[in-house]
Design a protein around this motif. Structure first.
Motif, PDB file in Angstrom:
ATOM      1  N   TYR A   9       0.820  -1.239   0.000  1.00 44.77           N
ATOM      2  CA  TYR A   9       0.000   0.000   0.000  1.00 44.77           C
ATOM      3  C   TYR A   9       0.843   1.273   0.000  1.00 44.77           C
ATOM      4  N   GLN A  57      -6.945   0.333   2.801  1.00 41.70           N
ATOM      5  CA  GLN A  57      -5.686   1.028   2.498  1.00 41.70           C
ATOM      6  C   GLN A  57      -5.328   0.853   1.019  1.00 41.70           C
ATOM      7  N   PRO A 107      -4.156   6.188   7.636  1.00 45.75           N
ATOM      8  CA  PRO A 107      -3.899   4.814   7.196  1.00 45.75           C
ATOM      9  C   PRO A 107      -3.896   3.796   8.335  1.00 45.75           C
ATOM     10  N   LEU A 118       0.909   3.895   1.836  1.00 49.49           N
ATOM     11  CA  LEU A 118       0.223   5.176   2.013  1.00 49.49           C
ATOM     12  C   LEU A 118       1.080   6.091   2.877  1.00 49.49           C
ATOM     13  N   ALA A 174      -6.815   9.780   4.491  1.00 45.17           N
ATOM     14  CA  ALA A 174      -7.148   9.182   3.196  1.00 45.17           C
ATOM     15  C   ALA A 174      -7.337  10.255   2.122  1.00 45.17           C
TER      16      ALA A 174
END
Lengths: 224, 248
Positions: B89, B145, B137, B91, B97
């Motif tokens: 992922y 995610q 996250p 992130l 987000a």
């Protein structure tokens, strides 16, 4: 054993507290400058910038490898001998310089560790959306490294506040220097120095409280 | 649209990519399959220079980059035409987000913050996470995610999205939501190059499946053909292992 002179001790508190601002000012100036220098050194070390990296390593090894007191004496007594333009350097300036360089060397290493500690894949993700190195450092890596580094940096700050007491060896009358003077006049050394100890302890307690608050705020994004 | 010519990647004496030639048309969905350690991920990572290829030429849209003579500007331009979805992922942990998705628009495309966040909200809507805009996250499930990861890639408006084993880190209970979103993108004719072990995704969604082994493209074709009638013995062997209940 003589009984402690409590009245003298209580009377000393307001006298010594007058010098507290100077102690805090030196520590605050030293901390701000050390942070800037440490960030610079850490980024140079992380990015392995040619030439500068060698210089940074040399700088760090010197300032971590020699006692702060020796460095302060070098700045205050040593440098003016080499460069006459520095004759005017005063004890306060020399102390701030010494604290800055000494602590930046330690702080650079903990900032470097914090930068490296940020998950590498986030750097790749930032590159993959087209960010430049400077952008990803500023927006992704450094904010997260800050959170990792805050506890150790606060430690260094507390240490620095206490280290300002060395300024009295350069003839600066700050908290420690004023206690020394008072004690020399009254011969009540224990009373004077225990009060100084209590004042330092109080500042550290206040700042530890600030640290807990700061860590709590910085951790908000990471708790489930 | 996307063209790779003689793409090579060597680590010291070890050759990971041994001359890859590949054309991907606009809107095409290409799935790369093959045994572990055969350079599938390296292939994706070379296309946007997360790894620097040793030799070869990469064309995305109107930009052609030669691995042997690249400038920082070329690499940046290439990365801005491609988007990447990571296995883990990746992130941004310090951003929620919404801002994970808006980041590219704000920083790279220099949109005003409000406009970028508006666009990011639309994307959250499309990926079914409108209610998670403010979530960081750490508080999202793996599947959520990865959907944000895909949303971040969608926001780039890139000509191609590169997916590097997007479902491999997911718990079985979350695996369905990610291919579901990828199928949705496929229906919208988003160009995709996907490395995956999800053979069902390859079979259902791909326009073309590429089998890679030993750093080379061994065989390629439409999934119906490649899965039911593989020509190369290595392809047959691989498919027998990953599709045990099917006689290849």
């Amino acid at each position: 054993m003589n009984v402690l002179d409590l009245d003298y001790m209580l009377g000393l508190i307001p006298v010594l507290l007058k010098y507290l601002p100077l102690t805090l000012e030196m520590a605050a100036a030293g901390m701000v400058l050390a942070l800037v220098l440490a960030c610079l050194l850490a980024v140079i070390r992380v990015l392995k910038v040619p030439v500068l990296d060698r210089f940074a390593m040399l700088f760090i090894s010197f300032f971590r490898g020699t006692p702060l007191l020796v460095q302060l004496f070098l700045f205050y007594y040593g440098l003016p001998q080499l460069m006459s333009s520095l004759t005017a350097i005063n004890g306060i300036t020399a102390t701030i310089m010494g604290l800055t360089m000494h602590f930046s060397a330690y702080m650079a290493e903990s900032i470097r560790a914090a930068i490296v500690g940020v998950d590498r894949s986030q750097t790749e993700a930032a590159l993959s959306i087209g960010m430049t190195n400077a952008q990803l450092m500023r927006r992704i890596v450094l904010p997260q490294a800050t959170r990792i580094a805050v506890p150790t940096l606060m430690n260094y700050f507390l240490d620095m506040i206490k280290a300002t007491s060395l300024a009295f060896t350069l003839g600066v009358t700050e908290l420690m220097g004023s206690a020394q003077k008072e004690a020399a006049g009254s011969f009540l050394y224990f009373e004077a120095f225990i009060i100084v100890a209590i004042i330092y302890r109080g500042i550290v307690e206040l700042l530890s409280w600030l640290q807990r608050y700061l860590e709590h705020r910085l951790n908000r994004a990471y708790s489930r | 649209m996307i063209q790779l010519k003689g793409l090579r990647k060597e680590y010291g004496k070890q050759t990971v990519l041994d001359g890859i030639d590949l054309d991907i048309a606009k809107g095409e969905i290409v799935v790369v399959i093959g045994p572990s350690g055969t350079g599938k991920s390296t292939l994706l990572r070379c296309i946007n220079f997360l790894e620097t290829p040793t030799a070869g030429e990469i064309t995305v849209g109107d930009l052609t980059v030669d691995a042997c003579s690249t400038s920082r500007k070329d690499i940046l331009a290439l990365r801005r035409r491609t988007a990447f979805v990571f296995q883990n992922y990746a992130l941004f942990a310090n951003k929620n987000a919404l801002d994970n998705i808006a980041e590219r628009l704000i920083v790279v495309d220099r949109w005003p913050k409000e406009k970028a966040r508006q666009k990011a909200r639309e994307i959250l809507q499309r990926i079914g996470l409108a209610d998670k805009a403010e979530a960081y996250p750490a508080s999202l499930s793996g599947g959520q995610q990865q959907r944000v990861g895909i949303g971040r890639a969608m926001a780039t408006g890139a000509e191609v999205i590169l997916f590097d084993e997007p479902t491999s880190s997911l718990d079985p209970e979350w695996v369905e939501e990610v291919p579901g979103l990828m199928k949705q993108l496929a229906r919208e004719h988003q160009t995709m190059l996907v490395v995956t072990h999800e053979m069902s995704f390859a079979r259902d969604v791909a326009d073309r499946v590429i089998f890679v082994d030993g750093g080379r493209i061994v065989e390629q074709g439409p999934p119906s053909e490649l899965f039911s009638n593989p020509r190369d013995p290595r392809t047959r062997d691989f498919l027998r292992k990953v599709l045990p209940d099917q006689t290849a």
